[in-house]
Design a protein around this motif. Sequence first.
Motif, PDB file in Angstrom:
ATOM      1  N   ARG A   1       0.830  -1.204   0.000  1.00 49.38           N
ATOM      2  CA  ARG A   1       0.000   0.000   0.000  1.00 49.38           C
ATOM      3  C   ARG A   1       0.862   1.251   0.000  1.00 49.38           C
ATOM      4  O   ARG A   1       1.895   1.312   0.672  1.00 49.38           O
ATOM      5  CB  ARG A   1      -0.876   0.023   1.253  1.00 49.38           C
ATOM      6  N   THR A   2       0.426   2.247  -0.771  1.00 50.11           N
ATOM      7  CA  THR A   2       0.928   3.601  -0.613  1.00 50.11           C
ATOM      8  C   THR A   2      -0.250   4.460  -0.184  1.00 50.11           C
ATOM      9  O   THR A   2      -1.320   4.390  -0.795  1.00 50.11           O
ATOM     10  CB  THR A   2       1.558   4.158  -1.907  1.00 50.11           C
TER      11      THR A   2
ATOM     12  N   ASP B   1      -0.639   7.584  -0.473  1.00 45.67           N
ATOM     13  CA  ASP B   1      -0.896   8.702  -1.380  1.00 45.67           C
ATOM     14  C   ASP B   1       0.054   8.589  -2.566  1.00 45.67           C
ATOM     15  O   ASP B   1       1.249   8.884  -2.455  1.00 45.67           O
ATOM     16  CB  ASP B   1      -0.680  10.031  -0.648  1.00 45.67           C
ATOM     17  N   ALA B   2      -0.466   8.160  -3.711  1.00 44.94           N
ATOM     18  CA  ALA B   2       0.368   7.975  -4.901  1.00 44.94           C
ATOM     19  C   ALA B   2       0.951   9.296  -5.376  1.00 44.94           C
ATOM     20  O   ALA B   2       2.067   9.339  -5.903  1.00 44.94           O
ATOM     21  CB  ALA B   2      -0.447   7.324  -6.020  1.00 44.94           C
TER      22      ALA B   2
ATOM     23  N   LEU C   1       3.923  10.055  -3.183  1.00 44.17           N
ATOM     24  CA  LEU C   1       4.996   9.136  -3.538  1.00 44.17           C
ATOM     25  C   LEU C   1       5.697   9.603  -4.802  1.00 44.17           C
ATOM     26  O   LEU C   1       6.934   9.639  -4.876  1.00 44.17           O
ATOM     27  CB  LEU C   1       4.426   7.735  -3.725  1.00 44.17           C
TER      28      LEU C   1
ATOM     29  N   GLU D   1      -4.647   6.871  -2.307  1.00 43.59           N
ATOM     30  CA  GLU D   1      -4.230   5.576  -1.791  1.00 43.59           C
ATOM     31  C   GLU D   1      -4.342   4.509  -2.873  1.00 43.59           C
ATOM     32  O   GLU D   1      -5.325   4.447  -3.613  1.00 43.59           O
ATOM     33  CB  GLU D   1      -5.101   5.182  -0.592  1.00 43.59           C
TER      34      GLU D   1
ATOM     35  N   GLN E   1       5.945   6.220   2.840  1.00 44.76           N
ATOM     36  CA  GLN E   1       5.225   6.371   1.575  1.00 44.76           C
ATOM     37  C   GLN E   1       4.810   5.024   0.980  1.00 44.76           C
ATOM     38  O   GLN E   1       4.009   4.973   0.059  1.00 44.76           O
ATOM     39  CB  GLN E   1       6.089   7.119   0.555  1.00 44.76           C
ATOM     40  N   LEU E   2       5.344   3.943   1.541  1.00 43.52           N
ATOM     41  CA  LEU E   2       5.004   2.620   1.028  1.00 43.52           C
ATOM     42  C   LEU E   2       5.143   1.610   2.159  1.00 43.52           C
ATOM     43  O   LEU E   2       6.127   1.652   2.908  1.00 43.52           O
ATOM     44  CB  LEU E   2       5.934   2.239  -0.126  1.00 43.52           C
TER      45      LEU E   2
ATOM     46  N   SER F   1       8.628  -1.046   5.226  1.00 48.36           N
ATOM     47  CA  SER F   1       8.168   0.336   5.039  1.00 48.36           C
ATOM     48  C   SER F   1       9.261   1.133   4.340  1.00 48.36           C
ATOM     49  O   SER F   1      10.451   0.893   4.550  1.00 48.36           O
ATOM     50  CB  SER F   1       7.816   0.988   6.378  1.00 48.36           C
TER      51      SER F   1
ATOM     52  N   TRP G   1      10.562   5.112   3.056  1.00 54.89           N
ATOM     53  CA  TRP G   1      10.497   6.570   3.012  1.00 54.89           C
ATOM     54  C   TRP G   1      11.389   7.044   1.865  1.00 54.89           C
ATOM     55  O   TRP G   1      12.502   6.541   1.691  1.00 54.89           O
ATOM     56  CB  TRP G   1      11.009   7.186   4.304  1.00 54.89           C
TER      57      TRP G   1
END
Length: 659
Positions: free
Chosen positions: A45-46, A48-49, A52, A107, A284-285, A326, A328
């Motif tokens: 999951r991200t 907010d694409a 990202l 998302e 971010q992921l 995760s 960043w």
Amino acid sequence: MYRIRLVCLTLRVALALVVLAPVAALAERPTSMRLFPGRSVFFVRTPDATELSDRFNSGGGGELLNDPEISPFLKALFNRIDESYREGPGKATGGGLADMLALFEGEVALGIVPRRNEPPGVVFLADTVSGANRKAGEPMALADGQERATKLLDSIKEYASGRGEQIASEPVGSATATVIRRGDNANETFGAVERDGVLIICNDRILLESVVTKWDEAEGLVAAVEAEAEDEEEKPAEDEDRAKRAKRLRQRYAEPLSDNEAFTESLRECVSERLGAGDESPPQLVAFIDPVGIFRAVAQENAGARIALATLPILGIDGVEGAAGSVWINEGEWDSLFRAHLLLDNPRAGVLKMARLLPCDPTPVDAIPSEVAAYTCGAVDFAGTLDGASQLYDRIRGEGRFAEDAEKRFAERAGVTPTKLIEHFTGKFVSLQAYGETPEGAAPRVTPARAIFLETHEPEKALTVVEAVLNKVGANLEQRDHNGHPYFVLPFFEEMAQKQREEGPRPGQAPMVISCLALIGDDVVFCETYELMQKLLDTHAGEGDRLAEHLPFRLMANRINRLGAATVGGEEGRILMYQDPVAQFRQWHAAGSSDASREQLNQMAEFAPPMRWLRDALEDSGVPSAEAMMKYATPSGAAIYDTPRGFRYVAFSFKRAKE
């Protein structure tokens, strides 16, 4: 007068409710972690694409993409990939790869859920509204997102209709789903729902219903949905078995992923203790995987796997509870930061009990040159691992069987027992990837050659034992000399490698390892190529710079030590990893400019589409200059820490110094 004011006030309140309704719809939405089933064995999951993408473009990745010397090659490569996409999935989505990537702004999540005696369920969620617009409650952003989602669904329906597939609209919870089915095969069915600018696609109607139902519950729509469900239950069921299956699956999918303890605990290990990464923004992921759950799902349709499944408790592998990661990007001092955690039961048992790391000094020995592609250093308890293997084997096969089956047979073949062999080694190891000199007329290696260093208690005795073992098994070592330093080669592997070079690579064929070994300092060294072995011998003799004195490595090692102290503290067991793309970039440039390498690439392009894309991109744009590539060669580091609750992994790359 009072009544007029009351009417005006009522109109204002009504108008405010009308205006703010879209804002509320945008601002309040359960995340995929609250919507996807807790039984998911894979999840990525991200949140907010758009963020990202923005972070990537503003960091080192964006600088690389926009570099005037490198971007032509990358664009040419992307165009080739895009062409393949348009000829495949693009026929259904109605556009190219860039169009598909631009469709989703908020998302984006993907989950895989095992199903009994069926292929796994797959659920995909994508928000067409960015996190910023959703938070601000932009109604135009919602309208635009819904339009793009509808356009995608229309394109998919048109494509499916042209293939003669059945298309229908069915109620799913409080929503209406577009269901596409190939014939009467339920295993070739998928449904899609668009809700408030969010697109949900799934290959299982009950799984899709569970996602929508959780959303309904979050918005207080449960009562209405339950009433509709009761009406449906009053109707006679067409298939009693199908009804029972639906009821069972609804129960299995009811718990959300956010209530899965393995998911939440492993993810918590990743996002806690940020270790000076900058501000406290979320990653971010994120990703999660349940290896044991995946194996159990596979075992349902495989008799052999079901037998192996029964051995998991004996082996202790059922103690693997899950793994999370995760990421960043462009965060604080990092260009990228990746943290992962393999969550293990405590105390460990079986194989997991054997996998323990020891503290060690990660300083590179004198033989390791400064220009390496990768350097890994760690230490394991060889004696403890062998003892654990002996106990585990005896538990499965019977008391004393390890000594009879393993120790005795190994000794008969190698001339020494495993116990006696490992007594010569301390447990410290180094894995090295680097390049030696390229022979004249040969194609430069694209991938680096490998070398393994094993530290010994008494070097000469250890080498004698290793020589005896290899000759006993038929290696027939031949001694050679390089600048007065002896080393040994295995002629059999040399002949095989020469034959492979003459005949060229075949599909799926791995490159042949040319094995050679030498005693360098306190280490027995096994090396893949003669060229790399000679490079190590020269460096040990004082020719060229050494990695231990290389400033980027020293900075990385210092940061790893600080991360270790903050993560688990003390002299914990760890594996340290260092990567420097300088040598890799230089070799890639040499390979891309070499006629021999181009010929190899042409051969591989015949059976490997990625190689064909690469070949065509090089023909379209040429090879970027070495100087341009070197600007982005920033070192990176990583470490694996052995903690009471499993193995924690931290990897990072520093930001590139601005010119």
